[in-house]
Write an enzyme that holds these catalytic residues in place. Structure first.
Site, mmCIF file in Angstrom:
data_model
loop_
_atom_site.group_PDB
_atom_site.id
_atom_site.type_symbol
_atom_site.label_atom_id
_atom_site.label_comp_id
_atom_site.label_asym_id
_atom_site.label_seq_id
_atom_site.Cartn_x
_atom_site.Cartn_y
_atom_site.Cartn_z
ATOM 1 N N CYS A 86 0.815 -1.211 0.000
ATOM 2 C CA CYS A 86 0.000 0.000 0.000
ATOM 3 C C CYS A 86 0.855 1.270 0.000
ATOM 4 O O CYS A 86 1.960 1.279 0.526
ATOM 5 C CB CYS A 86 -0.886 0.029 1.232
ATOM 6 N N ARG A 119 5.264 -0.014 -5.856
ATOM 7 C CA ARG A 119 5.189 -0.807 -4.628
ATOM 8 C C ARG A 119 4.251 -2.005 -4.771
ATOM 9 O O ARG A 119 4.317 -2.930 -3.971
ATOM 10 C CB ARG A 119 4.702 0.071 -3.469
ATOM 11 N N TRP A 162 -2.982 -2.661 -1.506
ATOM 12 C CA TRP A 162 -2.611 -4.048 -1.809
ATOM 13 C C TRP A 162 -3.422 -4.877 -0.833
ATOM 14 O O TRP A 162 -3.192 -4.845 0.377
ATOM 15 C CB TRP A 162 -1.107 -4.232 -1.585
ATOM 16 N N ASN A 166 -1.782 2.160 5.783
ATOM 17 C CA ASN A 166 -0.888 1.065 5.384
ATOM 18 C C ASN A 166 -0.632 0.227 6.619
ATOM 19 O O ASN A 166 -0.448 0.787 7.702
ATOM 20 C CB ASN A 166 0.468 1.606 4.913
ATOM 21 N N GLY A 167 -0.585 -1.097 6.447
ATOM 22 C CA GLY A 167 -0.293 -1.958 7.597
ATOM 23 C C GLY A 167 -1.471 -2.847 7.919
ATOM 24 O O GLY A 167 -2.405 -2.986 7.119
ATOM 25 N N GLU A 201 18.133 -17.358 -7.677
ATOM 26 C CA GLU A 201 17.736 -16.003 -8.043
ATOM 27 C C GLU A 201 17.272 -15.941 -9.497
ATOM 28 O O GLU A 201 16.296 -15.250 -9.823
ATOM 29 C CB GLU A 201 18.916 -15.047 -7.781
ATOM 30 N N LYS A 213 13.588 -14.652 -10.493
ATOM 31 C CA LYS A 213 13.365 -13.534 -11.431
ATOM 32 C C LYS A 213 12.381 -13.942 -12.506
ATOM 33 O O LYS A 213 11.442 -13.223 -12.822
ATOM 34 C CB LYS A 213 14.664 -13.142 -12.124
ATOM 35 N N GLU A 230 8.777 -14.494 -11.108
ATOM 36 C CA GLU A 230 8.150 -13.254 -10.639
ATOM 37 C C GLU A 230 7.519 -12.466 -11.778
ATOM 38 O O GLU A 230 6.426 -11.931 -11.630
ATOM 39 C CB GLU A 230 9.210 -12.331 -10.002
ATOM 40 N N HIS A 262 18.109 -35.926 -7.382
ATOM 41 C CA HIS A 262 17.218 -36.363 -6.305
ATOM 42 C C HIS A 262 15.795 -35.855 -6.501
ATOM 43 O O HIS A 262 15.086 -35.621 -5.528
ATOM 44 C CB HIS A 262 17.783 -35.899 -4.957
ATOM 45 N N LYS A 312 6.698 -4.394 -3.875
ATOM 46 C CA LYS A 312 8.118 -4.056 -3.773
ATOM 47 C C LYS A 312 8.560 -4.060 -2.319
ATOM 48 O O LYS A 312 9.668 -4.445 -1.987
ATOM 49 C CB LYS A 312 8.337 -2.668 -4.394
#
Ligand code: G6P
Length: 619
Positions: free
Chosen positions: A2, A27, A75, A101-102, A492, A496, A499, A515, A614
């Site tokens: 948010c 964000r 969000w 926010n929160g 990573e 990437k 995402e 395995h 973000k």
């Protein structure tokens, strides 16, 4: 996550608020809203699901006049992303409008209490509870908004950054924070009067003023049109606003000719890392100077163990940091998912150093993890990019990345910035502990100093990735494999890709492939190997053979001039030769570009991928 924007001054608030919302889009969010008090004293609220553009469309014919307003990108946490749940929320009396926010953890109890007092609710959100609670407090205590916010927040459990408008007082803006950041910008309007800006970070403010106050936890601020800024804490003790000059420039928040922030940030890496090592890595004197550890050498020299807490991409850079610090400084390093660490009862010794790695410096889990470590007596070190962020302030010492603001949700330059910073940390500790020979130390300093140039070379010599990537848009899965330092790079690379392209991808240590993941390999499966000529080259070559004999498509990252792996691969990306420990800084680049071009070929919104944020300020 948010985002909050606010304005009060001599200008029309709406364009400033909407511009601010666009700045905060990075964000991650799924609905947006704005509220303003017009000249006639009406409090107008407009909301839309989806992007800020949709909100603007909705507001095209609406009354958006007024010189005071608040706005929000939401969000979704409590309740789906629709216009009812979007912020701002109105109090039942219609006098207050609030953005938040929160997460309010005890919102159910508060809601039940308020329902008992005759309040009704139209949304599923915890935020609506907050605005009704403040309204109720104001009505029952017959106090002003500033005092009501202060009193109401005493019964709130959770994290918040809030901003409020009061219809009956269009001359003041009230805000508060606990665990979620809030920045107040102080500027001067065309008439020479003070004007106030509000942001959940500095990005909506920087084009108007560079004078800001970062609100501290449990502080409540009231701005009024006379230019007065009052700050009190929860105990009603007045606090002196600490004015800071922002270092951020507007250029850093623009795409600068690139189609996406992510591509810009990938290409910025050589320059960003030069800035990061500037004044810290000294090739002439073969030295490493990290001011963050100068005053705390003892803590690092005597550390029995280093624990690194992080999330997401930062967790991957932490893993590379572990390999390097253990090798260079001969101290055990544990890397923890902050979200797991905070809810265990981890063993922490007083001589442990706990390092938080966080681009935003606001990740709720990472913050909670270090708070736990502090309670158990550990020394805290922060590696953050955002100056003045919560984690930077909550740690005893630390190092900023100085790679500039990262706007693309998928972290790129912050990742390599974190890796190089962890390498600097490893070298700085090694210097104090004399765990490396002078010869080796000097060689590593020299080599690390050349990395930004080698990154530039890597960018310029892998320009065909865009055409090549188009072949993979049909894929449903990818596997990324690497060994040693390149295992975290594989993780990573996979992160990437998933995402931003929404293609399922897994990273594995190359030897672990046998395995399990090998069962997935057929002619449809692209397998990306990070296979530089150093390290366990021969072993990786064997792993490639195993995939090849099962008809997997091999994409490899190889050292310039390599013919063996290149000869076995369907496609190769080249990187210059470097020490094993620094390969991740180069190998990450083609993988970032691969993810970027696959995602753009699939028409994805790479800068704002669906559902991602973000800055993850809720757990
Ligand atoms: C989110 C971001 C990731 C980031 C992670 C940790 O998931 O989308 O890019 O790696 O949070 O964030 P931090 O700010 O703590 O590095």
């Amino acid at each position: 996550m948010c985002g909050i924007v606010g304005y009060m001054g001599g200008q029309d608030a709406y364009p400033i608020l909407v511009r601010g919302l666009h700045r905060l889009e990075y964000r991650g969010y799924d609905s947006a809203g704005v509220s303003l008090i017009n000249q006639a004293g009406n409090l107008n609220v407009y909301k839309a699901t989806g992007k800020v553009d949709a909100l603007e469309e909705k507001c095209r014919e609406a009354d958006t006049t007024g010189t005071i307003g608040i706005a929000h990108t939401r969000w979704a946490t409590h309740g789906e992303p629709n216009t009812v749940n979007a912020h701002p929320h109105l109090s039942q009396s219609g006098n207050l409008s609030l953005v938040h926010n929160g997460i309010i953890e005890n919102y159910k109890t508060l809601r039940a209490m308020l329902e008992g007092k005759g309040y009704s609710f139209c949304s599923d959100t915890d935020t609506e509870v907050l605005v009704q609670l403040i309204d109720y407090t104001q009505a029952t205590s017959r106090c002003d908004l500033f005092t009501a916010v202060q009193r109401a927040l005493k019964s709130v459990v959770g994290a918040y950054a809030i901003a409020l408008l009061e219809r009956s007082h269009p001359d003041r803006l009230v805000c508060a924070r606990k665990g979620s950041p809030l920045v107040i910008g102080v500027g001067t309007d065309a008439r020479g009067n003070k004007e106030f800006f509000l942001g959940s970070d500095a990005t909506p403010i920087v084009e108007y003023t560079n004078q800001v106050v970062y609100l501290k936890d449990e502080e409540i601020a009231c701005m009024d049109r006379s230019g007065q800024l009052d700050i009190v804490n929860m105990d009603d003790v007045h606090q002196t606003p600490e004015m800071i000059t922002l270092q951020m420039s507007l250029d850093e928040l623009e795409k600068g000719g690139y189609p996406h922030f992510m591509l810009k940030e990938i290409w910025e890496q050589p320059a960003a890392l030069r800035t990061c090592i500037k004044g810290r890595l000294h090739p002439a004197s073969k030295d490493v100077v990290l001011s963050g550890i100068i005053d705390h050498k003892d803590k690092f020299v005597k550390a029995r163990r280093i624990i690194i807490c992080a999330c997401g991409t930062s967790w991957h850079s932490a893993l590379i940091g572990k390999y390097f610090i253990e090798e260079a400084a001969q101290v055990p390093v544990e890397v923890e998912y902050a979200s797991e660490f905070r809810y265990r009862n981890p063993v922490i010794y007083p001589d442990d150093v706990v390092v938080a790695v966080s681009q935003s410096g606001e990740t709720a889990d990472t913050l909670a993890a270090i708070q736990l470590a502090e309670r158990k007596g550990a020394f805290l070190y922060g590696i953050c990019n955002v100056i003045g962020s919560s984690i930077a302030r909550a740690t005893h010492s630390g190092t900023y990345l100085h790679v500039g603001p990262e706007i693309g949700v998928a972290s790129t330059k912050a990742f390599t910035g974190q890796v190089i910073t962890l390498c600097l940390l490893g070298l700085a500790i090694a210097k104090e502990k004399h765990t490396l020979s002078d010869e080796m130390f000097h060689m590593l300093v020299d080599e690390l100093y050349q990395i930004p140039d080698k990154m530039q070379w890597t960018l310029e010599n892998n320009k065909d990735i865009d055409k090549f990537a188009q072949m993979f848009t049909y894929c449903r899965n990818f596997i990324f494999l690497g060994r040693g330092y390149n295992y975290p790079v594989a993780l990573e690379g996979a992160l990437k890709l998933k995402e931003i392209s929404y293609i399922h991808a897994e990273g594995y240590p190359a030897a672990e492939m046998k395995h399990g993941p090998i069962a997935l390999v057929d002619e449809e499966m692209p397998v990306v190997f990070i296979a530089p000529r150093r390290g366990m080259y021969d072993k990786v070559v064997s792993n490639i053979q195993e995939i090849k004999s099962r008809k997997g498509k091999i994409i490899s990252v190889v050292t310039e001039g390599d013919t063996t792996v290149a000869g076995m691969s369907d496609h190769t990306f080249v990187i210059p030769d470097t020490r094993d420990c620094f390969v991740p800084l180069l190998a990450a680049i083609p993988l970032q570009l691969l993810a970027y071009y696959v995602a753009t070929a699939k028409g994805r919104n790479v800068d704002q991928p669906r559902n991602l944020a973000k800055s993850v300020t809720v757990e």
